[in-house]
Design an enzyme around this catalytic site. Sequence first.
Site, PDB file in Angstrom:
ATOM      1  N   HIS A  12       6.710   5.886   1.798  1.00  0.00           N
ATOM      2  CA  HIS A  12       7.570   4.742   1.471  1.00  0.00           C
ATOM      3  C   HIS A  12       8.580   5.128   0.390  1.00  0.00           C
ATOM      4  O   HIS A  12       9.745   4.733   0.442  1.00  0.00           O
ATOM      5  CB  HIS A  12       6.729   3.577   0.946  1.00  0.00           C
ATOM      6  CG  HIS A  12       5.727   3.050   1.916  1.00  0.00           C
ATOM      7  ND1 HIS A  12       4.377   3.281   1.803  1.00  0.00           N
ATOM      8  CD2 HIS A  12       5.892   2.308   3.037  1.00  0.00           C
ATOM      9  CE1 HIS A  12       3.748   2.684   2.800  1.00  0.00           C
ATOM     10  NE2 HIS A  12       4.635   2.096   3.563  1.00  0.00           N
ATOM     11  N   GLY A  60      10.694   4.471   8.557  1.00  0.00           N
ATOM     12  CA  GLY A  60      10.150   5.811   8.727  1.00  0.00           C
ATOM     13  C   GLY A  60      10.153   6.230  10.197  1.00  0.00           C
ATOM     14  O   GLY A  60       9.838   5.431  11.081  1.00  0.00           O
ATOM     15  N   GLU A  61      10.484   7.499  10.431  1.00  0.00           N
ATOM     16  CA  GLU A  61      10.444   8.021  11.804  1.00  0.00           C
ATOM     17  C   GLU A  61       9.009   8.162  12.300  1.00  0.00           C
ATOM     18  O   GLU A  61       8.785   8.359  13.486  1.00  0.00           O
ATOM     19  CB  GLU A  61      11.157   9.377  11.868  1.00  0.00           C
ATOM     20  CG  GLU A  61      12.662   9.247  11.772  1.00  0.00           C
ATOM     21  CD  GLU A  61      13.369  10.569  11.981  1.00  0.00           C
ATOM     22  OE1 GLU A  61      12.692  11.626  11.978  1.00  0.00           O
ATOM     23  OE2 GLU A  61      14.599  10.550  12.119  1.00  0.00           O
ATOM     24  N   SER A  65       0.122   8.086   5.786  1.00  0.00           N
ATOM     25  CA  SER A  65      -0.058   6.754   6.366  1.00  0.00           C
ATOM     26  C   SER A  65      -1.048   5.997   5.498  1.00  0.00           C
ATOM     27  O   SER A  65      -1.996   6.594   4.973  1.00  0.00           O
ATOM     28  CB  SER A  65      -0.631   6.892   7.779  1.00  0.00           C
ATOM     29  OG  SER A  65      -1.161   5.652   8.208  1.00  0.00           O
ATOM     30  N   SER A  66      -0.849   4.693   5.380  1.00  0.00           N
ATOM     31  CA  SER A  66      -1.819   3.868   4.625  1.00  0.00           C
ATOM     32  C   SER A  66      -3.191   3.983   5.281  1.00  0.00           C
ATOM     33  O   SER A  66      -4.222   3.838   4.622  1.00  0.00           O
ATOM     34  CB  SER A  66      -1.396   2.403   4.625  1.00  0.00           C
ATOM     35  OG  SER A  66      -0.038   2.313   4.311  1.00  0.00           O
ATOM     36  N   ARG A  67      -3.223   4.241   6.589  1.00  0.00           N
ATOM     37  CA  ARG A  67      -4.506   4.323   7.310  1.00  0.00           C
ATOM     38  C   ARG A  67      -5.306   5.564   6.932  1.00  0.00           C
ATOM     39  O   ARG A  67      -6.517   5.597   7.161  1.00  0.00           O
ATOM     40  CB  ARG A  67      -4.256   4.340   8.812  1.00  0.00           C
ATOM     41  CG  ARG A  67      -3.627   3.064   9.304  1.00  0.00           C
ATOM     42  CD  ARG A  67      -4.281   2.603  10.593  1.00  0.00           C
ATOM     43  NE  ARG A  67      -3.967   1.202  10.790  1.00  0.00           N
ATOM     44  CZ  ARG A  67      -3.161   0.732  11.721  1.00  0.00           C
ATOM     45  NH1 ARG A  67      -2.604   1.561  12.563  1.00  0.00           N
ATOM     46  NH2 ARG A  67      -2.942  -0.552  11.827  1.00  0.00           N
ATOM     47  N   ALA A  72       0.867  -1.198   0.000  1.00  0.00           N
ATOM     48  CA  ALA A  72       0.000   0.000   0.000  1.00  0.00           C
ATOM     49  C   ALA A  72       0.894   1.236   0.000  1.00  0.00           C
ATOM     50  O   ALA A  72       0.741   2.136   0.834  1.00  0.00           O
ATOM     51  CB  ALA A  72      -0.968  -0.008   1.182  1.00  0.00           C
TER      52      ALA A  72
END
Length: 282
Positions: free
Chosen positions: A36, A146-147, A188-190, A31
Amino acid sequence: MQTMTQLDPLRRTVDALRVDGPVALVPTMGALHEGHLSLVRAAKTHAAHVAVSIFINPRQFGANEDLDKYPRQLAADSALLEAEGVSLLWAPEPTLMYPQGYATNVAVSGVSEGLCGTARPGHFDGVATVVCKLFNQVRPDLALFGEKDWQQLAVIRRMARDLDLTLPHAEAIIGVPTVREADGLALSSRNAYLSAEQRAAAAELPRAMRWAAERIARGAGVEPTLREAEQSLLAGGFDRIDYIALCDAQSLAPLTALGGNAARLLVAARIGATRLIDNIPV
Ligand code: PAF
């Protein structure tokens, strides 16, 4: 880009790529978004070749979490990685990662406890276990994370040190700064789960964090500032705050005041069924 799903060809390919210089691993669950891709771009500045893994790791999802709902889009992800010049995509099946009879768990105490460790019991065991396996499978020279997942990064660094998972590159585990939308929301994927109304409200998260971090840095009391930030998140449309905490940036020990060490403000908050996390330095 070569896509691999079996261990022996993966290792032969990584060994062949390493002839050109260091191989960097960017572990993901797919995703893919700009966050990314920023890891891939950072990896390219440290390594001759970039390998990306895509594996939706069931062991890091709780019983009531979104494993079935988690977006699966290997073809689209693969095209994005190809366009970024990634050399290798490692996409193992769950049965390769956790074959029949699989019985081993990697648990990192200390940094795994508290914060997301409280709200998501077992989550960091799942992360540590799969990342340990990914390091052993791919055998990269360095790896990038990722931080945005600050606690995850701390867990992985601790695990790699404790288990002597030697990644040869001088900076073996690199944290890459969070990529944000124009209104400050961390990618975020969310975020894809948010309705338009929830997405608009989500911008309160980075705003409240920045406000609190600036106030604390100017000497305001930590506790009252965090409580005020919490109230502004609830007033701004968040339904529940899992935590908002000032912590030592490395050990993640909670802080009630700024001291000599670097400090980090970490937040997890829910809008409807979607749980968002974020963190910034103070
Ligand atoms: O951050 C993620 O996407 C995952 O937790 C990771 C590190 C790929 C392990 O499954």
